[in-house]
Design an enzyme around this catalytic site. Structure first.
Site, short mmCIF file in Angstrom:
data_model
loop_
_atom_site.label_atom_id
_atom_site.label_comp_id
_atom_site.label_asym_id
_atom_site.label_seq_id
_atom_site.Cartn_x
_atom_site.Cartn_y
_atom_site.Cartn_z
N ASN A 80 1.36 -8.96 -11.67
CA ASN A 80 0.77 -8.13 -10.78
C ASN A 80 0.83 -7.07 -11.54
OD1 ASN A 80 -0.20 -6.43 -8.66
ND2 ASN A 80 -2.04 -6.97 -9.84
N GLY A 81 -0.47 -5.72 -12.01
CA GLY A 81 -0.25 -4.56 -12.78
C GLY A 81 0.18 -4.15 -14.40
N CYS A 138 0.86 -0.85 -0.43
CA CYS A 138 -0.37 -0.01 0.24
C CYS A 138 1.14 0.94 -0.08
CB CYS A 138 -0.69 -0.16 1.02
SG CYS A 138 -1.90 1.40 0.96
#
Ligand SMILES: Cc1cc2nc3c(=O)[nH]c(=O)nc-3n(C[C@H](O)[C@H](O)[C@H](O)COP(=O)(O)O)c2cc1C
Length: 338
Positions: free
Chosen positions: A212-213, A111
Site C-alpha cells: 500500500n502507498g 494512523c
C-alpha cells in the site's frame, strides 16, 4: 524469460480499497465497487479507548452490518477496522463486533494523527512491537477462531528500524494478513513510498503481505508489485482520484490491454451519484464539503477536475454545486451558477 515470468505473475492479484477516515464511507465503498476491480473494502476506524462501544457506533462506521454479512451492494466484503492500544478494550470491542455480524476485523497501527498518537493509538504502537503483538493477540484470542484478524502498519514511527519487528509482531499475535503502508509515520504522505521495504517484510513473514502507498496508475501498480513482490495491493487516494484505476488494473490483468484514461464525465457522474445517496442522510453543507474533498483528490491528476474544482470551490449551496458539476460534464469550462 525472467521478465515474462514477472509479467505473468502480475496478471493476477487482489485489490483492496483502503480505509480512509472522513472520506471513504459506505456510499463511497458502494460506488467504488460497482465496477469490477476492488475485491474487498475496509471501514473507517472505530476508535476504541477503554469501554465496550454500543452497537450504534459500529453501525455508523459500518452500516453494511445491518444486512448480516457485511458487503457492499455489489458484493465486496467490508472488513471492520478498530484502532486502539488497550488489549482488554480491543478484545471486548472485537467480541461486540463479532456479535453484530463482522466477518473480518482489521487493526489500525498506522494512523499518524497527533491526537490519536498522543493517546497511544495508531502509529504510536509501532514504537513498541511487543505491545503491538499483545494487542493483536488479545483480539485474536477473542475472535480469531471465528473470523480473521488482520493488521495494517506503516514502516515505523520516526524511522524504519523496527519495521521487521513490528511486522513479525502482527504475525506472532495471530494476524492472518498484513497491509503495509510503505512510509513511516513521520513521513506522513510525502512521496516516495518505499515499496522495496514491503518486500523485505514480505520475505520474512509467512502470512500474505499487501502493498500500500502511492499507487496512482497502472504503471505504479506494476512497480509496487515488482519491487515488493506482493501479489495483492491496497489502493487509497489513487482509487478516489481515478475511480477507473482498479477496473483498469483488473482489465489489464485479464486482457493485457490498457484502457484509456477515465473521462471527466464519468468521475463527475460518480460525484453526482454520491450526492444523491448522501443528501437524505447528511446536511447539505456536509455533502458539499465531502464533494469538494473528493474532487480535491481528483484534481491533482486530472486537468478537467482541477478546472471544475477551481470554478466550484467557493460554492456552499448543494444545488448550485450540483448544477455546476452537471455543466462541467458537457461544457469545456464549467459554468458558475448565477
Ligand atoms: C484522509 C485519510 C484518511 C485515512 N484514514 C485511515 C483509516 O481510517 N484507517 C487506516 O488504516 N488508514 C487510513 N488512512 C491511510 C490509508 O488507508 C492508506 O494507507 C494511505 O492513504 C496510503 O495509501 P494511498 O497512497 O493509496 O492513499 C487514511 C489516509 C488518508 C489520506
Amino acid at each position: 524469460m525472467v521478465e515474462v515470468d514477472v509479467v505473468n505473475l502480475l496478471h493476477d492479484g487482489r485489490i483492496g480499497l483502503a480505509p480512509m477516515e472522513g472520506v471513504i464511507d459506505a456510499a463511497t465503498r458502494d460506488l467504488l465497487t460497482r465496477t469490477a476491480g476492488i475485491d474487498w473494502t475496509v471501514t473507517e476506524f472505530v476508535r476504541v479507548v477503554d469501554a465496550r462501544l454500543p452497537p450504534r457506533v459500529f453501525l455508523r462506521h459500518c452500516p453494511e452490518l445491518a444486512g448480516g454479512d457485511p458487503r457492499t451492494p455489489s458484493g465486496a466484503p467490508v472488513h471492520l477496522q478498530l484502532l486502539g492500544s488497550d488489549p482488554v478494550a480491543l478484545a471486548a470491542n472485537a467480541r461486540q463486533a463479532l456479535a453484530l455480524g463482522a466477518t473480518s476485523l482489521d487493526l489500525n497501527f498506522g494512523c499518524p494523527a497527533k491526537l490519536v498518537n498522543r493517546h497511544d493509538g495508531g502509529a504510536s504502537m509501532l514504537r513498541t512491537p511487543w505491545r503491538l503483538r499483545t494487542a493483536v493477540s488479545a483480539v485474536h484470542d477473542a475472535v480469531g477462531d471465528v473470523i480473521p484478524v488482520t493488521a495494517k502498519i506503516r514502516l515505523g514511527f520516526a524511522d524504519r528500524r523496527l519495521a521487521l519487528d513490528c511486522a513479525r509482531a502482527t504475525e506472532d499475535g495471530g494476524a492472518s494478513q498484513l497491509v503495509v503502508h510503505a512510509r513511516t509515520r513521520n513521513e506522513g504522505y510525502r512521496p516516495p513510498a518505499h515499496w522495496e521495504w514491503i518486500g523485505r517484510i514480505r520475505r520474512r513473514l509467512s502470512i500474505p503481505v499487501i502493498a500500500n502507498g502511492d499507487i496512482w496508475t497502472l504503471e505504479d501498480y506494476w512497480k509496487a508489485r515488482t519491487l515488493s513482490g506482493c501479489r495483492d495491493v491496497m489502493l487509497g487516494r489513487g482509487a478516489l482520484a481515478d475511480s477507473g484505476l482498479a477496473p483498469r488494473i483488473r482489465h489489464w490483468q485479464g486482457t493485457g490491454e490498457h484502457l484509456p484514461p477515465t473521462p471527466w464525465a464519468d468521475k463527475a457522474s460518480l460525484l453526482l451519484d454520491y450526492a444523491a445517496m448522501q443528501r437524505s442522510i447528511l446536511s447539505s453543507k456536509t455533502v458539499v464539503a465531502r464533494l469538494k474533498q473528493w474532487m480535491n483528490h481528483m484534481r491533482g491528476r486530472d486537468p478537467e477536475a482541477a478546472r471544475c474544482f477551481q470554478a466550484l470551490r467557493r460554492i456552499t449551496e448543494l444545488d448550485d454545486f450540483l448544477a455546476g458539476l452537471r455543466a462541467s460534464m458537457t461544457s469545456e469550462a464549467p459554468a458558475l451558477p448565477a
